[in-house]
Write an enzyme that holds these catalytic residues in place. Sequence first.
Site, PDB file in Angstrom:
ATOM      1  N   THR A  42     -33.949  19.931  90.998  1.00 32.02           N
ATOM      2  CA  THR A  42     -35.410  19.812  91.020  1.00 32.02           C
ATOM      3  C   THR A  42     -35.831  18.684  91.963  1.00 32.02           C
ATOM      4  O   THR A  42     -36.825  18.809  92.679  1.00 32.02           O
ATOM      5  CB  THR A  42     -35.953  19.579  89.603  1.00 32.02           C
ATOM      6  OG1 THR A  42     -35.531  20.662  88.766  1.00 32.02           O
ATOM      7  CG2 THR A  42     -37.465  19.505  89.595  1.00 32.02           C
ATOM      8  N   GLU A  50     -42.361  18.967  99.712  1.00 33.63           N
ATOM      9  CA  GLU A  50     -42.999  17.943 100.558  1.00 33.63           C
ATOM     10  C   GLU A  50     -42.795  18.281 102.037  1.00 33.63           C
ATOM     11  O   GLU A  50     -43.707  18.164 102.846  1.00 33.63           O
ATOM     12  CB  GLU A  50     -42.425  16.566 100.239  1.00 33.63           C
ATOM     13  CG  GLU A  50     -43.102  15.438 100.954  1.00 33.63           C
ATOM     14  CD  GLU A  50     -44.473  15.078 100.410  1.00 33.63           C
ATOM     15  OE1 GLU A  50     -45.251  14.426 101.140  1.00 33.63           O
ATOM     16  OE2 GLU A  50     -44.784  15.447  99.272  1.00 33.63           O
ATOM     17  N   HIS A  76     -40.705  25.789  87.818  1.00 29.19           N
ATOM     18  CA  HIS A  76     -39.315  26.073  88.170  1.00 29.19           C
ATOM     19  C   HIS A  76     -38.863  27.228  87.279  1.00 29.19           C
ATOM     20  O   HIS A  76     -38.420  27.022  86.164  1.00 29.19           O
ATOM     21  CB  HIS A  76     -38.503  24.806  87.909  1.00 29.19           C
ATOM     22  CG  HIS A  76     -37.215  24.750  88.645  1.00 29.19           C
ATOM     23  ND1 HIS A  76     -36.423  23.632  88.634  1.00 29.19           N
ATOM     24  CD2 HIS A  76     -36.564  25.636  89.421  1.00 29.19           C
ATOM     25  CE1 HIS A  76     -35.348  23.833  89.354  1.00 29.19           C
ATOM     26  NE2 HIS A  76     -35.416  25.048  89.838  1.00 29.19           N
TER      27      HIS A  76
END
Length: 98
Positions: A42, A50, A76
């Site tokens: 993660t 980003e 997720h």
Amino acid sequence: MKPELKAGLRHVQKLQIDQSLTVPAVSPAFTGFADMPPVLATAYMVGFIERACIEALRPHLDEGERTVGTHVDVSHVAADAHRHDGCGGSRAHRRRGP
């Protein structure tokens, strides 16, 4: 910031997931990661998001301008094993600045 940047900008980025991006590779500074399954971490997923944002905004920034994220909202939904391709996207929600 160039005036053509508008809310709703979308961008798709691809990523080759290898062993270096898996949970066990995160950091020896954090105990417990070494014996986790070799799936996309993660922490690296957020870094990938980003990157997608940076690449989406890069053509809309003036020389010397940079951008940083201020909010991350991630779902997720499944583990992604190494040796697979990952795909992610970004969307600009609002514009701040001149």
